[in-house]
Design an enzyme around this catalytic site. Structure first.
Site, PDB file in Angstrom:
ATOM      1  N   LYS A 167      33.530  42.553  46.314  1.00 30.01           N
ATOM      2  CA  LYS A 167      34.443  43.138  45.326  1.00 30.01           C
ATOM      3  C   LYS A 167      35.323  44.189  46.005  1.00 30.01           C
ATOM      4  CE  LYS A 167      32.654  40.899  41.784  1.00 30.01           C
ATOM      5  NZ  LYS A 167      31.992  39.863  42.575  1.00 30.01           N
ATOM      6  N   ASP A 168      36.461  44.478  45.391  1.00 29.58           N
ATOM      7  CA  ASP A 168      37.387  45.462  45.938  1.00 29.58           C
ATOM      8  C   ASP A 168      36.712  46.820  46.107  1.00 29.58           C
ATOM      9  OD1 ASP A 168      39.150  43.413  44.439  1.00 29.58           O
ATOM     10  OD2 ASP A 168      40.582  44.515  45.670  1.00 29.58           O
ATOM     11  N   ARG A 169      37.091  47.523  47.167  1.00 31.31           N
ATOM     12  CA  ARG A 169      36.593  48.886  47.345  1.00 31.31           C
ATOM     13  C   ARG A 169      37.305  49.842  46.393  1.00 31.31           C
ATOM     14  NH1 ARG A 169      38.289  53.416  49.316  1.00 31.31           N
ATOM     15  NH2 ARG A 169      40.209  52.488  50.128  1.00 31.31           N
ATOM     16  N   LYS A 192      45.894  50.886  40.693  1.00 34.86           N
ATOM     17  CA  LYS A 192      44.865  51.595  41.447  1.00 34.86           C
ATOM     18  C   LYS A 192      45.270  53.022  41.793  1.00 34.86           C
ATOM     19  CE  LYS A 192      43.001  47.427  43.651  1.00 34.86           C
ATOM     20  NZ  LYS A 192      42.507  46.822  44.891  1.00 34.86           N
TER      21      LYS A 192
END
Length: 352
Positions: free
Chosen positions: A80-82, A22
């Site tokens: 969901k992931d940010r 990320k």
């Protein structure tokens, strides 16, 4: 709380090195898999939405505002992931209304890619799986060792821990859940209540799974276990014959652990003893979950990794592609290979 305290030991050995995940949103891509044929007509407008560095709840609020409806009129299958590039479905309830202009919701962080009418709203948990494309950058690990480890994971699966995202920074959600449990009270705000109940329940499950990983039984059926198929919420007890079921060896069938709630565990023998021992460590938390109306459910202990492939676009980049059942965490796959560090730590000589 550390990652080891929140999750538990690795099953595959020590990490083979370090990497960054990320660094940018595109390094963590998620595509929701939904096996529902949409009819093209009905009072619910389904939206296929791409989000970048935007969490699901904020996307829902923006779409609701643009459509001129209350946020309770919008539904989604899962959070969901940010910090990611994600594509997922939403549905808007628009009885007797034309399709709204949603352009006001769109910008660099949100795009509506497709919209289709359907007779029913999107239910929570309706998606069957999530497809992941991960780019691990600043990779400091031997490629041959990584290849061998990934092949091992493809054949054996990984412990199905809840990832650290579930627990908040430093396990803050767990601390808060324990505080509320000690007071025998629940937060009034529904989203806070849901988040803390989920964190407390997931923490207990991880404690049980950590014990099974430590004694080597996480991927092996024992008499008294409750077994479940990968994509099924139903389960059945394991006797001697079930423990030799060939579907265990091909990762179709798995032992399960408890998602604590109201009612006693149907497990027996040694698995039941371990579950009771784990619950006895946190009696207030177990009672709090039951009194909140959570049902006793089961979750598979072993996570099979569907369609796992990988390659190295650059010597220090590892790209992974795989599919996981809904509710499972990509980061628990990665932690069995390398330690993840923040982008600012990769120049430290102490990391590797």
């Amino acid at each position: 709380m550390t990652e080891l305290e929140l999750l538990g030991p690795r099953a595959s050995g020590e990490p083979l090195g370090t990497a960054v995940l990320k660094a940018v949103a595109e390094d963590f891509q998620v595509d929701e898999v939904l096996d529902i044929p949409l009819s093209g007509q009905g009072e619910h407008l389904w939206l296929w939405v791409e989000k970048r560095d935007l969490n699901t709840e904020e996307a829902a609020r923006r779409l609701a505002r643009a459509a001129g409806v209350p946020v309770r009129s919008i539904s989604y299958a899962g959070l969901k992931d940010r910090q990611a590039l994600t594509r997922q479905w939403f549905s808007l309830h628009l009885p007797g209304k034309a399709d709204p202009d949603l352009s006001r919701a769109e910008d660099a962080s949100l795009r509506v890619l497709k919209q289709v009418r359907h007779q029913r709203k999107l239910q929570r948990g309706a998606h069957s799986a999530n497809g992941f494309t991960l780019r691990l950058t600043a990779l400091a690990a031997d490629h041959q060792a990584v290849d061998a480890r990934l092949e091992q994971l493809r054949q054996q699966g990984v412990p199905n821990y809840f990832g650290t995202q579930r627990f908040g920074h430093g396990g803050g959600n767990v601390h808060d859940a324990l505080d509320w449990a000690a007071r025998k009270a629940l937060p009034e705000q529904r989203n806070v209540r849901s988040r803390l109940l989920s964190a407390g329940r997931s923490y207990l499950f991880n404690q049980l799974l950590a014990a099974r990983v430590a004694d080597g039984s996480w991927a092996r059926a024992q008499v008294g276990d409750l077994l479940a198929f990968t994509d099924s919420r139903s389960f059945f007890p394991a006797g001697e014959a079930e423990c030799a079921d060939p579907r265990l060896a091909i990762l179709d069938l798995h032992p399960t652990g408890p998602m604590w709630g109201e009612g006693a565990s149907p497990a027996g023998a040694a698995p039941a003893q371990l579950e009771n021992a784990i619950g006895a460590r946190q009696p207030a938390l177990c009672q709090w979950l039951a009194q909140a109306g959570m049902d006793h459910e089961r979750r598979i202990l072993r996570l099979p990794i569907g369609g796992l492939t990988w390659h190295y676009p650059e010597p220090d980049i590892l790209q992974l592609e795989f599919v996981l059942p809904a509710g499972c965490f990509a980061t628990v796959v990665v932690r069995e290979v390398v330690d993840l560090v923040s982008a600012g730590q990769t120049d430290s000589p102490c990391v590797f």
